[in-house]
Enzyme design. Structure first.
Site, PDB file in Angstrom:
ATOM      1  N   HIS A  10      83.478 -28.410 -74.337  1.00 15.98           N
ATOM      2  CA  HIS A  10      84.244 -27.286 -73.792  1.00 15.98           C
ATOM      3  C   HIS A  10      85.753 -27.508 -73.998  1.00 15.98           C
ATOM      4  O   HIS A  10      86.145 -28.214 -74.897  1.00 15.98           O
ATOM      5  CB  HIS A  10      83.868 -27.061 -72.331  1.00 15.98           C
ATOM      6  CG  HIS A  10      82.382 -26.940 -72.151  1.00 15.98           C
ATOM      7  ND1 HIS A  10      81.686 -25.787 -72.428  1.00 15.98           N
ATOM      8  CD2 HIS A  10      81.452 -27.862 -71.771  1.00 15.98           C
ATOM      9  CE1 HIS A  10      80.393 -25.989 -72.210  1.00 15.98           C
ATOM     10  NE2 HIS A  10      80.224 -27.250 -71.827  1.00 15.98           N
ATOM     11  N   GLU A  24      84.073 -29.153 -65.955  1.00 21.64           N
ATOM     12  CA  GLU A  24      83.458 -30.000 -66.968  1.00 21.64           C
ATOM     13  C   GLU A  24      84.446 -30.383 -68.061  1.00 21.64           C
ATOM     14  O   GLU A  24      84.479 -31.544 -68.503  1.00 21.64           O
ATOM     15  CB  GLU A  24      82.248 -29.289 -67.584  1.00 21.64           C
ATOM     16  CG  GLU A  24      81.522 -30.113 -68.632  1.00 21.64           C
ATOM     17  CD  GLU A  24      80.309 -29.421 -69.202  1.00 21.64           C
ATOM     18  OE1 GLU A  24      79.580 -30.048 -69.986  1.00 21.64           O
ATOM     19  OE2 GLU A  24      80.086 -28.230 -68.865  1.00 21.64           O
ATOM     20  N   HIS A  79      79.088 -34.388 -72.261  1.00 24.38           N
ATOM     21  CA  HIS A  79      79.028 -33.225 -71.361  1.00 24.38           C
ATOM     22  C   HIS A  79      78.728 -33.661 -69.933  1.00 24.38           C
ATOM     23  O   HIS A  79      78.322 -34.789 -69.678  1.00 24.38           O
ATOM     24  CB  HIS A  79      77.945 -32.252 -71.834  1.00 24.38           C
ATOM     25  CG  HIS A  79      78.312 -31.504 -73.074  1.00 24.38           C
ATOM     26  ND1 HIS A  79      78.723 -30.189 -73.063  1.00 24.38           N
ATOM     27  CD2 HIS A  79      78.347 -31.907 -74.371  1.00 24.38           C
ATOM     28  CE1 HIS A  79      78.984 -29.803 -74.299  1.00 24.38           C
ATOM     29  NE2 HIS A  79      78.765 -30.830 -75.124  1.00 24.38           N
ATOM     30  N   GLU A 141      74.548 -35.857 -71.129  1.00 26.56           N
ATOM     31  CA  GLU A 141      74.825 -35.064 -69.926  1.00 26.56           C
ATOM     32  C   GLU A 141      74.969 -36.043 -68.767  1.00 26.56           C
ATOM     33  O   GLU A 141      73.993 -36.581 -68.259  1.00 26.56           O
ATOM     34  CB  GLU A 141      73.696 -34.068 -69.659  1.00 26.56           C
ATOM     35  CG  GLU A 141      73.563 -32.958 -70.697  1.00 26.56           C
ATOM     36  CD  GLU A 141      74.535 -31.798 -70.448  1.00 26.56           C
ATOM     37  OE1 GLU A 141      75.428 -31.935 -69.585  1.00 26.56           O
ATOM     38  OE2 GLU A 141      74.379 -30.762 -71.122  1.00 26.56           O
TER      39      GLU A 141
END
Length: 259
Positions: A10, A24, A79, A141
Site C-alpha cells: 500500500h 497498514e 503486509h 501478513e
C-alpha cells in the site's frame, strides 16, 4: 550478489487495512525499511531495492514491473492483515514452482518464531505480486490490525524490529547469506531466561515473558532455541534486568558474547 526486492504494501492514497489507530501502509514501510537496513548493514553480497521508501502511491503493476526489470532474485511483499483473525501467515502463488515453495518453507517459520504470532500456516493465493513476478515471490501478513492484541504489539517498535529480524533470518537461510566480518567486535551481555531443544517450548516461555512486560527474542545457537530478554554492552545494565526477571520468577543467566 543476491538481489532482494522489498515491497511494503500500500502507500500514499491507499492506506491499506486500518484499525486501532493504525494504518497498514505505515507499518509495512517501517518493517521493510528495517529489513533493508539489516540486510545492507550486516550482510555481504546482497543488494536491496524497494517499491517505495516513503508514503507514495505505487500501483501493483509498477511494483512488479520494477522488480522484473531490475532482475530481482526474490520478491518479498510485506503486509498487515485484517478481517477478524489473529496471527501470521504467508502466501506463494497457487502455481508456484517447487523452489518458491522451498523458500517459503524456510522463511515462514523464522518470521513466526521471531514474532511469536500464532502461526496460521503457509498458504497459496493468486495475488498480483505473486502472479506477475518473474522471480520467486512471497507475501507475508504480519498480524491483524483490527485485532486488539495484535495491534498493541504492532504499535511497539521493538516488536516490529523482531518481525523484520525474522524476515532477515529467513532470507539468510534461504539464500545462504554471509554476515559481514566485524573487525572490531563488541562484547554483549545477554540476559537469557531459557534454552530448549524444542522450539515450541521456547515460544511458550517467550510469550509468558512478554506478558510480564519483557521484550523477548528467540535465537538458535548450539542446537538450542534460546530465549533472551535483553542484550547490553554494559554488564551492569544486564544485571539490573536479570534481577528484575528473577523477581518475577524467571531463572536467569547472563551470557557474554562477541558480536
Amino acid at each position: 550478489m543476491v538481489k532482494i526486492y522489498l515491497d511494503p504494501g500500500h502507500g500514499g492514497s491507499d492506506p491499506g487495512a486500518q484499525g486501532n489507530g493504525l494504518q497498514e501502509k505505515t507499518l509495512t514501510l517501517d518493517i521493510a525499511v528495517r529489513v533493508r537496513d539489516i540486510l545492507v548493514n550486516e550482510y555481504e553480497n546482497v543488494e536491496v531495492r524497494m517499491s517505495r521508501t516513503g508514503d507514495v502511491t505505487v500501483s501493483l503493476a509498477q511494483r512488479t514491473n520494477d522488480a522484473n526489470s531490475w532482475g530481482a532474485d526474490y520478491y518479498l511483499s510485506i503486509h498487515i492483515n485484517a478481517g477478524g483473525g489473529t496471527g501470521f501467515e504467508s502466501f506463494r502463488h497457487t502455481s508456484a514452482p517447487t523452489q518458491t515453495a522451498r523458500y517459503q518453507s524456510i522463511i515462514h517459520p523464522e518470521i513466526a518464531l521471531e514474532s511469536l504470532f500464532r502461526d496460521r500456516g503457509m498458504k497459496t493465493a493468486n495475488f498480483h505480486v505473486l502472479r506477475e513476478t518473474r522471480m520467486p515471490a512471497l507475501l507475508t501478513e504480519n498480524g491483524f490490525i483490527d485485532h486488539a492484541t495484535d495491534a498493541s504489539r504492532l504499535q511497539n517498535a521493538s516488536f516490529r524490529a523482531s518481525i523484520a529480524r525474522g524476515h532477515v533470518i529467513g532470507l539468510e537461510k534461504a539464500f545462504q547469506l554471509r554476515k559481514k566480518t566485524n573487525s572490531n567486535p563488541r562484547t554483549l551481555y545477554r540476559v537469557q531466561i531459557g534454552a530448549f531443544e524444542n522450539g515450541e517450548n521456547a515460544i511458550q516461555l517467550a510469550r509468558r515473558a512478554a506478558t510480564s512486560g519483557f521484550t523477548t527474542h528467540i535465537f538458535q545457537e548450539d542446537g538450542l532455541y534460546k530465549v533472551q530478554i535483553g542484550a547490553f554492552s554494559i554488564r551492569e545494565n544486564a544485571e539490573q534486568l536479570a534481577q528484575e526477571a528473577r523477581n518475577k520468577g524467571y531463572e536467569v543467566i547472563i551470557v557474554q558474547r562477541n558480536s
